[in-house]
Design a protein around this motif. Structure first.
Motif, PDB file in Angstrom:
ATOM      1  N   GLU A  97      57.833 -85.237-161.047  1.00 34.84           N
ATOM      2  CA  GLU A  97      57.331 -85.824-159.801  1.00 34.84           C
ATOM      3  C   GLU A  97      55.875 -85.467-159.862  1.00 34.84           C
ATOM      4  O   GLU A  97      55.072 -86.442-159.671  1.00 34.84           O
ATOM      5  CB  GLU A  97      58.042 -85.063-158.642  1.00 34.84           C
ATOM      6  N   ALA A  98      55.450 -84.170-160.250  1.00 34.42           N
ATOM      7  CA  ALA A  98      53.908 -83.866-159.782  1.00 34.42           C
ATOM      8  C   ALA A  98      53.459 -84.655-160.815  1.00 34.42           C
ATOM      9  O   ALA A  98      52.232 -85.161-160.787  1.00 34.42           O
ATOM     10  CB  ALA A  98      53.748 -82.440-160.197  1.00 34.42           C
ATOM     11  N   GLU A  99      53.608 -84.710-162.243  1.00 32.23           N
ATOM     12  CA  GLU A  99      52.869 -85.318-163.144  1.00 32.23           C
ATOM     13  C   GLU A  99      52.905 -86.802-162.979  1.00 32.23           C
ATOM     14  O   GLU A  99      51.789 -87.474-163.293  1.00 32.23           O
ATOM     15  CB  GLU A  99      53.377 -84.876-164.594  1.00 32.23           C
TER      16      GLU A  99
ATOM     17  N   SER B  55      61.841 -80.652-151.576  1.00 29.10           N
ATOM     18  CA  SER B  55      61.102 -80.183-152.863  1.00 29.10           C
ATOM     19  C   SER B  55      60.104 -81.587-153.200  1.00 29.10           C
ATOM     20  O   SER B  55      59.042 -81.426-153.732  1.00 29.10           O
ATOM     21  CB  SER B  55      62.095 -79.804-153.932  1.00 29.10           C
ATOM     22  N   VAL B  56      60.785 -82.586-153.233  1.00 30.88           N
ATOM     23  CA  VAL B  56      59.936 -83.768-153.455  1.00 30.88           C
ATOM     24  C   VAL B  56      58.822 -84.040-152.612  1.00 30.88           C
ATOM     25  O   VAL B  56      57.792 -84.443-153.029  1.00 30.88           O
ATOM     26  CB  VAL B  56      60.950 -85.301-153.710  1.00 30.88           C
ATOM     27  N   VAL B  57      59.064 -83.718-151.348  1.00 32.02           N
ATOM     28  CA  VAL B  57      57.985 -84.249-150.446  1.00 32.02           C
ATOM     29  C   VAL B  57      56.904 -83.194-150.510  1.00 32.02           C
ATOM     30  O   VAL B  57      55.620 -83.447-150.751  1.00 32.02           O
ATOM     31  CB  VAL B  57      58.541 -84.158-148.905  1.00 32.02           C
ATOM     32  N   ALA B  58      57.418 -81.941-150.731  1.00 37.11           N
ATOM     33  CA  ALA B  58      56.167 -80.723-150.919  1.00 37.11           C
ATOM     34  C   ALA B  58      55.343 -80.894-152.137  1.00 37.11           C
ATOM     35  O   ALA B  58      54.184 -80.764-152.310  1.00 37.11           O
ATOM     36  CB  ALA B  58      56.971 -79.441-150.898  1.00 37.11           C
ATOM     37  N   THR B  59      56.104 -81.451-153.243  1.00 38.76           N
ATOM     38  CA  THR B  59      55.379 -81.638-154.440  1.00 38.76           C
ATOM     39  C   THR B  59      54.527 -82.851-154.359  1.00 38.76           C
ATOM     40  O   THR B  59      53.310 -82.773-154.632  1.00 38.76           O
ATOM     41  CB  THR B  59      56.746 -82.219-155.692  1.00 38.76           C
ATOM     42  N   ALA B  60      55.118 -83.860-153.621  1.00 39.49           N
ATOM     43  CA  ALA B  60      54.087 -85.132-153.371  1.00 39.49           C
ATOM     44  C   ALA B  60      52.896 -84.859-152.530  1.00 39.49           C
ATOM     45  O   ALA B  60      51.686 -85.187-152.973  1.00 39.49           O
ATOM     46  CB  ALA B  60      54.985 -86.340-152.848  1.00 39.49           C
ATOM     47  N   ASP B  61      53.114 -84.092-151.653  1.00 41.55           N
ATOM     48  CA  ASP B  61      52.022 -83.646-150.833  1.00 41.55           C
ATOM     49  C   ASP B  61      51.124 -82.801-151.290  1.00 41.55           C
ATOM     50  O   ASP B  61      49.830 -82.633-151.135  1.00 41.55           O
ATOM     51  CB  ASP B  61      52.560 -82.950-149.372  1.00 41.55           C
TER      52      ASP B  61
ATOM     53  N   VAL C 244      50.442 -82.841-154.371  1.00 38.77           N
ATOM     54  CA  VAL C 244      49.614 -83.845-155.405  1.00 38.77           C
ATOM     55  C   VAL C 244      48.383 -84.559-154.469  1.00 38.77           C
ATOM     56  O   VAL C 244      47.210 -84.724-154.850  1.00 38.77           O
ATOM     57  CB  VAL C 244      50.331 -84.951-156.399  1.00 38.77           C
ATOM     58  N   GLY C 245      48.884 -84.950-153.438  1.00 32.76           N
ATOM     59  CA  GLY C 245      47.924 -85.573-152.482  1.00 32.76           C
ATOM     60  C   GLY C 245      46.700 -84.721-151.950  1.00 32.76           C
ATOM     61  O   GLY C 245      45.729 -85.268-152.043  1.00 32.76           O
ATOM     62  N   ALA C 246      47.324 -83.548-151.877  1.00 31.61           N
ATOM     63  CA  ALA C 246      46.230 -82.559-151.562  1.00 31.61           C
ATOM     64  C   ALA C 246      45.104 -82.385-152.600  1.00 31.61           C
ATOM     65  O   ALA C 246      43.931 -82.275-152.194  1.00 31.61           O
ATOM     66  CB  ALA C 246      46.653 -81.182-151.078  1.00 31.61           C
TER      67      ALA C 246
ATOM     68  N   LYS D 184      42.849 -85.103-152.786  1.00 28.99           N
ATOM     69  CA  LYS D 184      42.106 -85.146-151.452  1.00 28.99           C
ATOM     70  C   LYS D 184      42.540 -86.698-150.979  1.00 28.99           C
ATOM     71  O   LYS D 184      41.690 -87.405-150.218  1.00 28.99           O
ATOM     72  CB  LYS D 184      40.542 -85.115-151.717  1.00 28.99           C
ATOM     73  N   SER D 185      43.768 -86.952-150.840  1.00 29.43           N
ATOM     74  CA  SER D 185      44.288 -88.321-150.501  1.00 29.43           C
ATOM     75  C   SER D 185      44.967 -88.035-149.155  1.00 29.43           C
ATOM     76  O   SER D 185      45.594 -87.026-148.737  1.00 29.43           O
ATOM     77  CB  SER D 185      45.220 -88.986-151.387  1.00 29.43           C
ATOM     78  N   LYS D 186      44.510 -88.938-148.054  1.00 26.58           N
ATOM     79  CA  LYS D 186      45.521 -88.849-146.780  1.00 26.58           C
ATOM     80  C   LYS D 186      46.804 -89.457-147.057  1.00 26.58           C
ATOM     81  O   LYS D 186      47.293 -89.585-146.062  1.00 26.58           O
ATOM     82  CB  LYS D 186      44.425 -89.463-145.860  1.00 26.58           C
ATOM     83  N   LYS D 187      46.909 -90.513-148.031  1.00 26.20           N
ATOM     84  CA  LYS D 187      48.181 -91.310-148.217  1.00 26.20           C
ATOM     85  C   LYS D 187      49.280 -90.362-148.121  1.00 26.20           C
ATOM     86  O   LYS D 187      49.358 -89.331-148.694  1.00 26.20           O
ATOM     87  CB  LYS D 187      47.901 -92.067-149.543  1.00 26.20           C
TER      88      LYS D 187
END
Ligand code: AHR
Length: 503
Positions: free
Chosen positions: A224-226, A267-273, A275-277, A280-283
């Motif tokens: 997911e991260a990659e 886990s998926v939400v934490a991973t996605a967030d 990557v977003g961090a 530097k994305s607010k999405k």
């Protein structure tokens, strides 16, 4: 045993997303042929669709249907399924080692979806195909007119574009079994390029990048991260797939499958967030839990040899017969999905008919509801308004797979406009009933009455519904449910799922 939780209108998670009640039609086994489509069946309509299956689909309360796969899509040529049926090619389907006649394609499926009143989520082939073929499929589906493929669709009888919004960018490409299996880097690049190209044709799309095929994949979370590093700006969703079964007869863990689903989503939400961090994305990326169910997958894997012996058309594949325990687990998985409504805004039970499905049908014969049909249909009907988080206090038990887990799991929804609350609750204990009390303190200015209350359980937990006895297992009116002294009170039998609507 006894348990309790409070209901509070302030504990809002998110609005109920109707897309939580999605399903899945794959060209696999008898889901399409002799499932939704069977010209010559006594109930077939003018387009060859079984009216009995359509009626059950509506009753199930399905909102969204993913199509046409699944593993099937990773070798599929969408254009095989358009134009005069007699001229459509028969192809090998490598995923399920069967023959695909292509009698049903996108034009027929959209017609079926209109009759069923469901939104289509269309899966693109990114296994053996790439950006151009995805653009072509999109052009045929959504381009209004004047281009070659839009005019071809019109010539094939569909003047208006289909207006499909959700597209899956492939299926389970993290899995070595997938035709066109890829590394996260290979897939991430392809998904990003495809997403950007699709968006330049149609800015309004909702695109789903492929996530992990299960939380037990060795690449889980790293994948997911990659993938999201490549696709973050270009997609809206990352997918999740999970199937549950009582492994080695471990029913205690099986009953707690929702603990794994909770962990998967978190886990998926934490991973996605994360990557977003980094970007530097607010999405915020949402989760599309677009394959989930109970599936005795180990039985299927043990019988895989039979699949490859011959090339059959619409063979009987994974037509699991569901029992009472399975229905309780399905009800609990819906509780898990609802409680994550802030991040899981689309989900598809896999699949709709015959193939690990709530609806069964026999060629030329009847269609009926499996046990798992009932918690889905009732939850879809009663979950309205906003999801309320609840924190049950009560007993716990030990499981081999997930450690200590709560006996009672629950979620609620609050429809402010209608002045109604629905509570969905399971008792995972295999031998003890639980007395449940739900103080309505925060709603105290109101007087509630019980509008309806359903419980699904049985003395014989292995009971199931068959063509000969289609209503052997059905939910019954919950006995002894009351609202007294500002509390909703009821007894949850051992291994049971209940839904209560108060108004
Ligand atoms: O739903 C059955 C199969 O399970 C799907 O084709 C695939 O995506 C998953 O592995």
């Amino acid at each position: 045993l006894s348990a309790s939780f409070r209901l509070d209108p302030a504990f809002t998670v998110a609005p109920v997303s109707r897309r939580t009640f999605g399903s899945f039609v794959e060209h696999m086994g008898r889901c399409v042929y002799t499932g939704i489509y069977e010209p010559g069946h006594p109930t077939a309509d003018g387009d060859g669709f079984r009216e009995d299956v359509l009626a059950l689909t509506r009753e199930l309360g399905v909102s969204l249907v993913r199509y046409p796969g699944g593993n099937f899509v990773s070798g599929y040529r969408w254009e095989d399924g358009i134009g005069p049926v007699s001229e459509r090619p028969v192809r090998r389907d490598l995923a399920w080692h069967s023959l695909e006649t292509n009698e049903v394609g996108i034009d027929e499926f959209v017609k079926w979806a209109d009759k069923a009143g469901v939104e289509v989520m269309y899966a693109l082939n990114l296994g053996t195909r790439g950006v151009q073929e995805a653009l072509d499929a999109h052009e045929y589906i959504n381009q209004p007119d004047r281009t070659h493929l839009a005019e071809l669709r019109r010539a094939n009888g569909s003047e208006k574009p289909y207006g499909i919004r959700m597209f899956c960018l492939g299926n389970e490409l993290d899995g070595p079994w997938q035709t066109g299996h890829k590394t996260a880097a290979e897939y991430g690049r392809l998904a990003a390029e495809t997403a950007r190209a699709l968006r330049s044709a149609d800015a309004d799309l909702e695109l789903v990048a492929v996530g992990s095929s299960s939380s037990s994949m060795p690449t889980f979370a790293a994948w997911e991260a990659e993938v999201l590093e490549h696709t973050y700006d270009a997609v809206d969703y990352i997918s999740a797939h999970a199937y549950y079964e009582p492994l080695n007869g471990d029913v205690a863990s099986f009953l707690a499958s929702a603990v794994d689903m909770d962990h998967f989503v978190d886990s998926v939400v934490a991973t996605a967030d994360s990557v977003g961090a980094r970007l530097k994305s607010k999405k915020r990326i949402m989760v599309s839990f677009d394959e989930w169910n109970v599936w005795r997958q180990s039985d299927f894997e043990a019988s895989l040899g039979n699949l490859s012996s011959e090339w059959r058309i619409a063979p009987r594949v994974i037509e699991d017969r569901y029992d009472v325990t399975d229905a309780v687990v399905v009800g609990n998985l819906l509780i898990s999905l609802l409680r994550h409504s802030d991040r899981v805004t689309a989900a598809c039970q896999a699949q709709l008919v015959n193939v690990i499905a709530p609806i069964r049908s026999e060629p030329g014969g009847p269609a009926w509801r499996q046990t798992i049909f009932h918690p889905f249909a009732i939850t879809s009907r009663l979950a309205r308004g906003k999801v309320l988080r609840v924190e049950p206090h009560g007993p716990v038990y030990e499981t081999a797979r997930f450690g200590e887990v709560p006996v009672v799991d629950a979620v609620a929804t609050h429809d402010e406009e209608a002045g109604e609350i629905s509570v969905f609750v399971v008792n995972r204990s295999q031998d003890e009933a639980v007395t449940l009390s739900v103080p309505l303190g925060s709603f105290e200015s109101r007087t509630f009455t019980v509008a309806e209350a359903w419980t699904l359980t049985d003395d014989d937990l292995s009971a199931s519904n068959t063509a000969d006895d289609p209503d052997r297992v059905v939910p019954v009116t919950t006995e002894g449910v009351v609202i007294e002294d500002g509390e909703l009170r009821l007894t949850l039998p051992a291994v049971s799922w209940s839904a209560i609507r108060i108004t």
